[in-house]
Scaffold this active site. Structure first.
Site, PDB file in Angstrom:
ATOM      1  N   PRO A   2       6.706  27.659 -48.951  1.00  0.00           N
ATOM      2  CA  PRO A   2       5.765  28.220 -47.971  1.00  0.00           C
ATOM      3  C   PRO A   2       4.308  28.005 -48.397  1.00  0.00           C
ATOM      4  CG  PRO A   2       7.033  29.957 -49.064  1.00  0.00           C
ATOM      5  CD  PRO A   2       7.634  28.657 -49.464  1.00  0.00           C
ATOM      6  N   GLU A   3       3.476  27.719 -47.412  1.00  0.00           N
ATOM      7  CA  GLU A   3       2.057  27.466 -47.676  1.00  0.00           C
ATOM      8  C   GLU A   3       1.233  28.520 -46.935  1.00  0.00           C
ATOM      9  OE1 GLU A   3       1.185  23.240 -47.137  1.00  0.00           O
ATOM     10  OE2 GLU A   3       3.242  22.728 -47.685  1.00  0.00           O
ATOM     11  N   LYS A  58      -1.501  30.847 -51.444  1.00  0.00           N
ATOM     12  CA  LYS A  58      -0.080  30.993 -51.101  1.00  0.00           C
ATOM     13  C   LYS A  58       0.491  32.296 -51.655  1.00  0.00           C
ATOM     14  CE  LYS A  58       0.364  25.991 -51.742  1.00  0.00           C
ATOM     15  NZ  LYS A  58       1.035  24.960 -52.539  1.00  0.00           N
ATOM     16  N   ARG A 259       5.783  13.440 -55.643  1.00  0.00           N
ATOM     17  CA  ARG A 259       5.850  14.254 -54.427  1.00  0.00           C
ATOM     18  C   ARG A 259       6.065  13.357 -53.218  1.00  0.00           C
ATOM     19  NH1 ARG A 259       0.771  18.275 -54.685  1.00  0.00           N
ATOM     20  NH2 ARG A 259       2.209  19.743 -53.727  1.00  0.00           N
TER      21      ARG A 259
END
Ligand SMILES: [Zn+2]
Length: 269
Positions: A2-3, A58, A259
């Site tokens: 989650p951001e 976050k 990433r």
């Protein structure tokens, strides 16, 4: 993971549900998740009132009336659910905070945590974070100087929590798409126009994601119809090989520094 939009959505749900409510019971099933011995956690948290829930990047901070704070980071796999004992999630709950008949269930807190901190420990824990994307101090001029001060891969810079805090793997790709800039560009090569487009895109993408409720798949409570509304609205992230919603060409999936990176070769330059 989650951001900013997901955590802001959770914050709004939590403010409605538990702000100014007394914690009537607390259960810890994983000591590592709370950062202090379980007995100490129970002693300092049980009976306290949650006076506010604020978001920083976050993280969420549950401010207690004692001056202590609970610092939450969900990391990968963490989520929260609010409801009665019957509505308890089937997954293992690392922490449960009760508010009378209602309970706040923390699930998947393995990499994530809910640390109990004093006010000064909290300040120290958050001290190294960069500016919030919506902080008025983050002007277009400062944004430009932060990004170009040292030429780095754009995606790396956007997700560096010491520079701007709250944007991760997912929204950085979406911001680059909205700005029509390739995420693997070096920041030193960006034109003034491209930097301005990135600044605007950062705001619009995050605003839209917050308004839609972010992407978390499971609702916060049975009455929650907001959470997850942004699911299915991503233009590039996790859409490798699928058709670009703008030009129809397949979205490229690649990797940078371990990433995932997604972009459209046609729409982005
Ligand atoms: Zn495209």
């Amino acid at each position: 993971m989650p951001e900013l939009p997901e955590m802001e959505n959770y914050r709004r749900r939590l403010v409605e549900a538990v702000r100014n409510h007394v914690i009537t019971d607390v259960e810890v099933n994983r000591e590592k998740s709370v950062g202090v011995p379980v007995a100490e956690f129970v002693r300092r948290v049980n009976g306290r009132t949650v006076v506010d829930i604020v978001r920083r990047a976050k993280h969420l901070v549950f401010a207690l009336d004692s001056g202590d704070a609970l610092l939450l980071h969900l990391m990968l796999g963490g989520s929260m659910h609010y409801g009665t004992a019957v509505q308890r999630p089937l997954d293992t709950c690392q922490v449960i905070m009760s508010f009378g008949e209602q309970h706040l269930y923390f699930v998947g807190l393995r990499l994530g945590y809910l640390h109990l901190l004093t006010a000064s420990e909290l300040r120290a824990a958050l001290a190294k974070l960069g500016l919030e994307p919506f902080d008025p101090a983050l002007t277009p001029q400062l944004f430009t100087s932060l990004l170009t001060r040292r030429s780095t891969v754009l995606k790396v810079k956007l997700t560096d929590q010491h520079v701007i805090a709250g944007i991760g793997n997912r929204y950085s790709d979406e911001i680059c798409f909205a700005a029509r800039v390739l995420p693997l560009r070096k920041t030193g090569s960006l034109s003034g126009e491209e930097l301005a487009a990135l600044y605007r895109a950062m705001h619009t993408v995050l605003e839209q994601a917050i308004a839609a409720g972010g992407y978390m798949a499971s609702p916060f409570s049975t009455t929650d119809t907001t959470t997850g509304g942004y699911n299915g609205r991503f233009f590039v992230y996790n859409r490798g090989g699928e058709a670009c919603r703008v030009c129809g060409m397949p979205i490229v999936r690649t990797e940078n520094a371990g990433r995932k990176v997604f972009y459209c070769e046609v729409c982005q330059h």
